[in-house]
Scaffold this active site. Structure first.
Site, PDB file in Angstrom:
ATOM      1  N   HIS A 177      -0.868  -6.547   6.273  1.00 56.82           N
ATOM      2  CA  HIS A 177      -2.028  -7.427   6.031  1.00 56.82           C
ATOM      3  C   HIS A 177      -1.664  -8.869   6.399  1.00 56.82           C
ATOM      4  O   HIS A 177      -1.565  -9.751   5.539  1.00 56.82           O
ATOM      5  CB  HIS A 177      -2.426  -7.323   4.565  1.00 56.82           C
ATOM      6  N   GLU A 279      -4.716  -7.420  11.247  1.00 60.66           N
ATOM      7  CA  GLU A 279      -3.854  -6.530  10.482  1.00 60.66           C
ATOM      8  C   GLU A 279      -3.726  -5.183  11.184  1.00 60.66           C
ATOM      9  O   GLU A 279      -4.721  -4.504  11.401  1.00 60.66           O
ATOM     10  CB  GLU A 279      -4.436  -6.325   9.081  1.00 60.66           C
TER      11      GLU A 279
END
Length: 307
Positions: A177, A279
């Protein structure tokens, strides 16, 4: 404790000579430093990278209100998503917290696995007994995770190895992330995702053209079967090159001005102008790992303005 073949010895103090990189590890954080000035800081809580400096500049965005004491998941840097992305109604993960438990568990520092004047790698591990009991009971599979972080002069590589140590298969999502720091979100383009199928979580304002899109409002998209290579540009200058391995999906997220007031630890609230999440992961579909099997995937991020 994570078991592995040829497990390296833990390093509890500065290690290295003038011609090698430095690894400093304590009870809360691991820091990697090259002699040329590049560095990475990794919290053991969540194995979250909270800083990556290259070319004399910070490359990752981190909220000024991010909790670095283990009280909640870190807002910014590179949090790890496992074994579920977001919230999901699949019975095997439906009772787990948002984005799973990897980012809210304290990992073990396994040691340094490579070291040279221009490159250093460390490994961190997570096993069921390190996961908070309330979540371990909700996902009661024997597993082992090994997370590798490799720092070079212009890039950072993150790799995740997932091992099924039980007698039955399990399903999982995994995602890096990454919060990128950018100078002006309205001038940023994401190159390489045009024409792909995606799931749009908001009625976002995204302008697509040819091989790139620019952002003009809140965006939260999951692109499935994405190419291995995605580029983040700023005024036609390539800032980051993201190359993934064995990861089919790319998530693009920016909360914009209307989203940050809803996020308590997003600080300053107008910093949506200076960050973008791109991500890499496997989240559109679950990976299924058979008993005794191993899965591995990762990404290399090159800061091209540091070349």
């Amino acid at each position: 404790m994570v078991e592995r073949s040829h497990k390296p010895a833990a390093i509890n103090a500065a290690s290295g000579q003038e011609d090698t990189a430095i690894v400093i590890a304590n009870s809360d954080k691991v820091t990697l430093k090259l002699q040329t000035g590049e560095s990475v800081e990794i919290l053991l809580y969540g194995a979250t990278i909270v800083s990556w400096k290259s070319g004399g500049e910070e490359k990752l965005w981190l909220s000024k209100s991010a909790k670095l004491d283990g009280s909640k998941a870190v807002r910014g840097g590179v949090p790890l998503v496992f074994p579920v992305f977001g919230k999901h109604d699949d019975p095997s993960v439906s009772e787990l917290p948002q984005h799973g438990f990897a980012r809210i568990s304290k990992w073990e520092f396994l040691g340094k696995t490579s070291n040279s004047p221009t490159n250093v790698q460390v490994d961190l591990g997570l096993s069921p007994n390190q996961v908070p009991q309330e979540w371990r009971e909700k996902w009661n599979y024997p597993f082992g995770l090994i997370y590798s972080v490799n720092l070079s002069q212009t890039s950072i590589e993150t790799k995740m190895l997932v091992r099924n140590e039980g007698k039955e298969s399990f399903k999982f999502h995994v995602l890096f992330h990454t919060y990128f720091k950018v100078p002006d979100i309205t001038r940023v383009k994401v190159v390489g995702l045009n024409g792909l199928g995606f799931k749009d979580k908001v009625a976002s304002a995204v302008n697509e053209a040819d091989s790139h899109f620019t952002l003009s409002g809140e965006v939260d998209r999951v692109y499935h079967k994405a190419p291995r290579s995605v580029i983040i540009e700023d005024d036609k200058q390539v800032r980051f090159h993201v190359e993934s391995a064995n990861l089919e999906d790319v998530v693009v997220w920016n909360p914009w001005s209307n989203g940050t007031p809803k996020i308590a630890d997003f600080d300053p609230k107008d910093d949506w102008k200076y960050m973008l999440c791109v991500e890499t992961g496997s989240v559109a579909n679950f990976q299924t790992l058979e008993a005794g099997s191993v899965w591995e995937g990762g990404q290399v991020i090159t800061a091209t303005d540091s070349l």
